[in-house]
Design a protein around this motif. Structure first.
Motif, PDB file in Angstrom:
ATOM      1  N   ILE A 266       0.866  -1.177   0.000  1.00 15.13           N
ATOM      2  CA  ILE A 266       0.000   0.000   0.000  1.00 15.13           C
ATOM      3  C   ILE A 266       0.899   1.221   0.000  1.00 15.13           C
ATOM      4  N   GLY A 267       0.926   1.926  -1.108  1.00 15.27           N
ATOM      5  CA  GLY A 267       1.767   3.121  -1.195  1.00 15.27           C
ATOM      6  C   GLY A 267       0.971   4.334  -0.770  1.00 15.27           C
ATOM      7  N   PRO A 268       1.466   5.506  -1.093  1.00 14.38           N
ATOM      8  CA  PRO A 268       0.749   6.740  -0.738  1.00 14.38           C
ATOM      9  C   PRO A 268      -0.634   6.795  -1.390  1.00 14.38           C
ATOM     10  N   ASN A 269      -1.575   7.450  -0.705  1.00 17.74           N
ATOM     11  CA  ASN A 269      -2.927   7.599  -1.257  1.00 17.74           C
ATOM     12  C   ASN A 269      -2.939   8.447  -2.507  1.00 17.74           C
ATOM     13  N   ASN A 270      -2.021   9.400  -2.601  1.00 15.37           N
ATOM     14  CA  ASN A 270      -1.938  10.243  -3.790  1.00 15.37           C
ATOM     15  C   ASN A 270      -1.347   9.381  -4.912  1.00 15.37           C
ATOM     16  N   LEU A 271      -2.177   9.081  -5.923  1.00 11.92           N
ATOM     17  CA  LEU A 271      -1.733   8.141  -6.963  1.00 11.92           C
ATOM     18  C   LEU A 271      -0.554   8.672  -7.766  1.00 11.92           C
ATOM     19  N   PHE A 272      -0.458   9.996  -7.931  1.00 15.55           N
ATOM     20  CA  PHE A 272       0.682  10.535  -8.680  1.00 15.55           C
ATOM     21  C   PHE A 272       1.985  10.233  -7.919  1.00 15.55           C
ATOM     22  N   VAL A 273       1.948  10.436  -6.596  1.00 12.13           N
ATOM     23  CA  VAL A 273       3.135  10.119  -5.778  1.00 12.13           C
ATOM     24  C   VAL A 273       3.375   8.603  -5.815  1.00 12.13           C
ATOM     25  N   ASN A 274       2.285   7.861  -5.723  1.00  8.41           N
ATOM     26  CA  ASN A 274       2.365   6.403  -5.748  1.00  8.41           C
ATOM     27  C   ASN A 274       3.052   5.915  -7.033  1.00  8.41           C
ATOM     28  N   TYR A 275       2.581   6.405  -8.190  1.00  8.78           N
ATOM     29  CA  TYR A 275       3.167   5.963  -9.469  1.00  8.78           C
ATOM     30  C   TYR A 275       4.618   6.413  -9.581  1.00  8.78           C
TER      31      TYR A 275
ATOM     32  N   GLN B 131      13.246  26.386 -12.896  1.00 10.27           N
ATOM     33  CA  GLN B 131      12.946  26.251 -11.458  1.00 10.27           C
ATOM     34  C   GLN B 131      11.955  25.112 -11.218  1.00 10.27           C
ATOM     35  N   GLU B 132      10.948  25.026 -12.081  1.00  8.23           N
ATOM     36  CA  GLU B 132       9.988  23.924 -11.950  1.00  8.23           C
ATOM     37  C   GLU B 132      10.678  22.578 -12.173  1.00  8.23           C
ATOM     38  N   LEU B 133      11.623  22.537 -13.113  1.00  6.40           N
ATOM     39  CA  LEU B 133      12.348  21.285 -13.380  1.00  6.40           C
ATOM     40  C   LEU B 133      13.162  20.864 -12.153  1.00  6.40           C
ATOM     41  N   LEU B 134      13.759  21.850 -11.464  1.00  4.62           N
ATOM     42  CA  LEU B 134      14.540  21.522 -10.270  1.00  4.62           C
ATOM     43  C   LEU B 134      13.633  20.954  -9.171  1.00  4.62           C
ATOM     44  N   VAL B 135      12.435  21.532  -9.028  1.00  5.63           N
ATOM     45  CA  VAL B 135      11.496  20.990  -8.031  1.00  5.63           C
ATOM     46  C   VAL B 135      11.101  19.566  -8.425  1.00  5.63           C
ATOM     47  N   LEU B 136      10.870  19.324  -9.724  1.00  4.34           N
ATOM     48  CA  LEU B 136      10.496  17.983 -10.185  1.00  4.34           C
ATOM     49  C   LEU B 136      11.634  16.996  -9.917  1.00  4.34           C
ATOM     50  N   PHE B 137      12.868  17.401 -10.194  1.00  3.11           N
ATOM     51  CA  PHE B 137      14.013  16.526  -9.934  1.00  3.11           C
ATOM     52  C   PHE B 137      14.082  16.205  -8.439  1.00  3.11           C
ATOM     53  N   TRP B 138      13.842  17.220  -7.613  1.00  3.67           N
ATOM     54  CA  TRP B 138      13.836  17.035  -6.155  1.00  3.67           C
ATOM     55  C   TRP B 138      12.794  15.988  -5.759  1.00  3.67           C
ATOM     56  N   LYS B 139      11.567  16.136  -6.314  1.00  3.27           N
ATOM     57  CA  LYS B 139      10.479  15.205  -5.981  1.00  3.27           C
ATOM     58  C   LYS B 139      10.847  13.776  -6.383  1.00  3.27           C
ATOM     59  N   LEU B 140      11.439  13.645  -7.569  1.00  4.32           N
ATOM     60  CA  LEU B 140      11.837  12.313  -8.043  1.00  4.32           C
ATOM     61  C   LEU B 140      12.814  11.664  -7.059  1.00  4.32           C
ATOM     62  N   CYS B 141      13.820  12.427  -6.635  1.00  4.70           N
ATOM     63  CA  CYS B 141      14.834  11.875  -5.725  1.00  4.70           C
ATOM     64  C   CYS B 141      14.229  11.597  -4.352  1.00  4.70           C
ATOM     65  N   ASP B 142      13.282  12.426  -3.949  1.00  6.82           N
ATOM     66  CA  ASP B 142      12.708  12.320  -2.615  1.00  6.82           C
ATOM     67  C   ASP B 142      11.747  11.129  -2.529  1.00  6.82           C
ATOM     68  N   PHE B 143      10.904  10.939  -3.555  1.00  8.61           N
ATOM     69  CA  PHE B 143       9.881   9.891  -3.505  1.00  8.61           C
ATOM     70  C   PHE B 143      10.353   8.565  -4.088  1.00  8.61           C
TER      71      PHE B 143
END
Length: 802
Positions: A316-325, A366-378
């Protein structure tokens, strides 16, 4: 002519709406259709013809008309989603309603009494297919849910936003309900192999729908910053839940569209001046939707899911499916596609050509850096993939470029922070330090001294430049910058002379008495630098003759630190000097050399530039947790408690004395950044200094822990040898001394090597809030055509003019 007529009709309808005091019946189609059925207005027209003052007037004076307008517009979108918009007229109606709602929603959000409106149920709007499962409230859906589901359906609508798969017969319309949107993913990449033909009309329509989606999600902008992580954005939560049957194909479409985009295209110079790139606008909206939807995991990461959602899954991953995927992407080729795509886009603004302005430069880094951060974090496996090869350097170089370029510009302080965060995250992994040893041969034009060396040298030279010639508001970042240097230091095989001198110049600047005594935490910077020197001497002595030579040349700095006076008179004198010359760091003793060819100096923001305020960052001790590297290379967490220790052991046992001792732990973290800079005593205001009164016992408390033993032992052994060589051979030539140091050894002469201490980034409420304000501030400022949120009562941040 027709266009002028439709603008006129639209304007007439708006005037009628604002002047009618009586409620207009929802059934009066002749009236409501004026807004979307007979018009061909662009989104810019809608913003111009429906001024803010008039939307607010309708909201205050005839609220039922505003409610009906929203309800009717959503109803049209739902109808379009059900029919699949087979005719041009239906497509036009959907686009007009999309623009209308994008215009109105911010004015709904800015008024607290209206915020719940879209979450109220509208009579007669049943939950199709849900009735047999639950009969709450006769199955009526809140308006927000109907709107979000309609937009999701419309994003996979054949001949409107995706290529139709029906061949031949024009009368056959694909059934929207049975359509499998996974076959209509917008671009090849993660989980999808076919690249559909480019169709700019589809790109434009997707962009309009995504803009509306982003506007729905922007309710977050109208709430003040809070550290309560349990408050979720209801729009994002619903859209990324199992209620949205298109969640997977849409997530994949957004990610693939971003990572497959190549702004240079076919490499024809100036092609971006000849053709409008509709794909770029789509990519911008896509990356903004991604970072907003990935903000929350959807409540606690592992709370039991709601009965209908994900019972059949093992994990069971996160409820947010985008984070889950995102967290479940695992194929190497997918990682490779994402990393190469992000690196290509981040490097784009650095590309140099001989023809000025001949290549397209993207603006959404700047948005790309946030996306890269999210990828590494999740997705930790993605992070390890990034560090597995030297591909990580394709991300590092653009980040260092942005850091160097933005260092004098106060409107880009958020960009500086996100860049440093990413490097802090990466530096917690051993592989990052190892990768930095790769020679740096690219010649990206940066106004830094020319040097020959590795990526580690580049990192140190850029960090030095930020500290010595950035603006005052970057001071809260110094701890982070030096933590990164400490984290990578045990792995740096050979620093260049330029980088070695830069590190010693920083030590020299930070160890002056006025700097050490003028703020309660300034001495931490000296501890960080000494720790970095110790790591290199103990673990990488052999290749680092340049650094050893620089330490010998600047040995007086270490002797002065060891003999740092702590009597009241000296402390007072130092503070008086500080009041006279408030410059943060002396720039004189750094030998500045010629900057790289083709580089431009970093410049402050243009007057009038808009910037969004940010909440303050937590201190470095909140941002990181300490781990020791054990003999087999694994990390062992170091407990946070500080036990009193003798000076000999302090460096070895991980008490680097960079814990917070100022009592900042108990304070709320949500200062604005400017306030934080004022609070940090190294700001030059005398009011701040007057509050801080350093005492001799305070100086002694940390002076006794300065980890100087290793360096003092090195000087004790090597200085007499070097002096002897110089006298014997009459040497004044550096190269001979370096040769001697290169072949020297200190085996058995130094203290026992201390364990390597790594400070790994750890998430907390403070950083979560910082990311939220930064991300929405960027999105606010980047969406200027049309200016979706301009002049609305945003509360998450302030918009300031430089």
């Amino acid at each position: 002519m027709g266009n002028t007529d439709s603008k006129l009709n639209f304007r007439k309808a708006v005037i009628q709406l604002t002047t009618k005091t009586q409620p207009v019946e929802a059934t009066d189609d002749a009236f409501w259709d004026q807004f979307w059925a007979d018009t061909a207005t662009t989104v810019q027209d809608v913003f111009a013809l429906l001024p803010a003052a008039e939307i607010r007037a309708v909201r205050e004076e005839s609220p039922s008309n505003l409610a009906t307008l929203c309800y009717k517009a959503v109803e049209k979108l739902v109808q379009g989603a059900e029919s699949g918009c087979p005719t041009e007229k239906e497509k036009q109606i959907v686009l007009n309603c999309t623009r209308m709602l994008s215009r109105i929603l911010p004015y709904i959000f800015e008024d607290q009494d209206w915020r719940g409106f879209f979450w109220s149920t509208v009579p007669g709007a049943g939950r199709a297919g849900m009735d047999d499962m639950e009969d709450e409230d006769e199955g009526a859906r809140p308006l927000a849910e109907s709107l979000l589901l309609a937009v999701a359906d419309l994003l996979f609508c054949p001949d409107f936003t995706v290529q139709s798969h029906k061949k031949g017969r024009p009368d056959s319309v694909e059934d929207m309900q049975s359509l499998d949107s996974c076959e209509y993913i917008w671009e090849a990449g993660v989980g999808f192999a076919q690249s559909p033909p480019l169709n700019y009309i589809h790109d434009i329509n997707r962009t309009e729908l995504l803009r509306l989606l982003l506007t729905c999600f922007s309710e977050a902008m109208y709430l003040p910053p809070t550290s309560d992580n349990s408050i979720l954005n209801p729009w994002v939560t619903f859209f990324c839940s199992t209620e949205n049957r298109h969640a997977l194909p849409l997530f994949t479409s957004l990610l693939n569209v971003v990572c497959a985009y190549d702004p240079i295209g076919y490499g024809i110079p100036y092609n971006h001046l000849l053709f409008s790139d509709y794909r770029e606008q789509l990519v911008e909206q896509a990356v903004q939707i991604l970072i907003v939807t990935l903000e929350h995991e959807g409540g606690q990461p592992y709370r039991p899911p709601s009965p209908s959602s994900m019972v059949d899954q093992d994990s069971i991953g996160p409820n947010n499916l985008f984070v889950n995927y995102l967290s479940r992407i695992h194929r190497e080729e997918d990682y490779d596609f994402v990393l190469k795509g992000l690196a290509r886009l981040l490097t784009n603004p650095l590309t140099q050509t001989y023809l000025p302005n001949s290549t397209k430069k993207i603006q959404f880094h700047q948005e790309l850096l946030v996306l890269f951060w999210k990828l590494c974090d999740f997705n930790k496996k993605f992070l390890f993939f990034v560090l597995k090869s030297s591909d990580v350097l394709d991300i590092l170089v653009p980040i260092l470029y942005y850091l160097n370029d933005a260092r004098a510009d106060q409107s880009r302080v958020g960009l500086m922070h996100i860049s440093v965060f990413i490097l802090l995250l990466l530096s917690g992994e051993r592989n990052f330090g190892v990768r930095l040893n790769k020679p740096y041969s690219l010649h990206v034009p940066m106004d830094i001294p020319v040097f020959t060396g590795t990526h580690a040298d580049l990192l140190i030279v850029v960090f030095h430049k930020i500290i010595t010639s950035g603006h005052q508001r970057l001071q809260p970042l110094y701890d982070c910058l030096l933590t990164i240097v400490v984290n990578v230091s045990p792995y740096l095989k050979s620093l260049s002379m330029v980088a070695a001198n830069k590190l010693l110049h920083l030590l020299e600047a930070f160890s002056t008495t006025w700097f050490l005594f003028s703020a309660p935490q300034n001495h931490h910077l000296v501890f960080f630098l000494l720790e970095a020197f110790n790591n290199i001497i103990q673990y990488q002595f052999d290749g680092n003759c340049n650094l050893v030579y620089a330490i010998i040349r600047k040995r007086n700095v270490f002797h002065q630190l060891a003999n740092l006076p702590s009597d009241p008179t000296t402390i007072q004198k130092a503070l008086q000097r500080k009041r006279k010359s408030p410059d943060v760091i002396s720039r004189t003793s750094s030998q500045e050399t010629v900057s790289m060819e083709g580089s431009r100096p970093a410049v402050p923001a243009e007057p009038g530039t808009l910037k969004a305020s940010l909440v303050a960052m937590p201190g470095i001790d909140k941002l990181t947790e300490k781990s020791q590297v054990s003999e087999d290379g694994t990390l062992v967490a170091v407990p946070q408690t500080e036990s009193p220790q003798t000076p000999e052991h302090s460096a070895a046992a991980g008490t680097s004395d960079t814990e917070s001792i100022s009592g900042r732990d108990n304070e709320d973290v949500f200062y604005t950044e400017a306030e934080m800079a004022r609070r940090r005593l190294s700001s030059s205001s005398s009011s701040a200094i007057s509050h801080w009164n350093p005492k001799p016992d305070w100086v002694l408390s940390w002076k006794s822990k300065l980890p100087l033993q290793t360096i003092m032992r090195l000087l004790q052994v090597l200085v007499p040898q070097v002096e002897k060589i110089c006298i014997d051979k009459g040497l004044t030539d550096e190269s001979e001394i370096l040769k001697f140091l290169q072949h020297g050894t200190l085996v058995g002469l130094l203290p026992v090597p201390h364990p390597i201490l790594i400070r790994k980034y750890q998430a907390n409420a403070g950083t979560a809030m910082w990311f939220c304000t930064y991300m929405w501030g960027v999105i606010y400022l980047r969406n200027v055509d049309p200016p979706i949120w301009y002049d609305t009562d945003v509360r998450l941040f302030e918009i300031q003019r430089m």
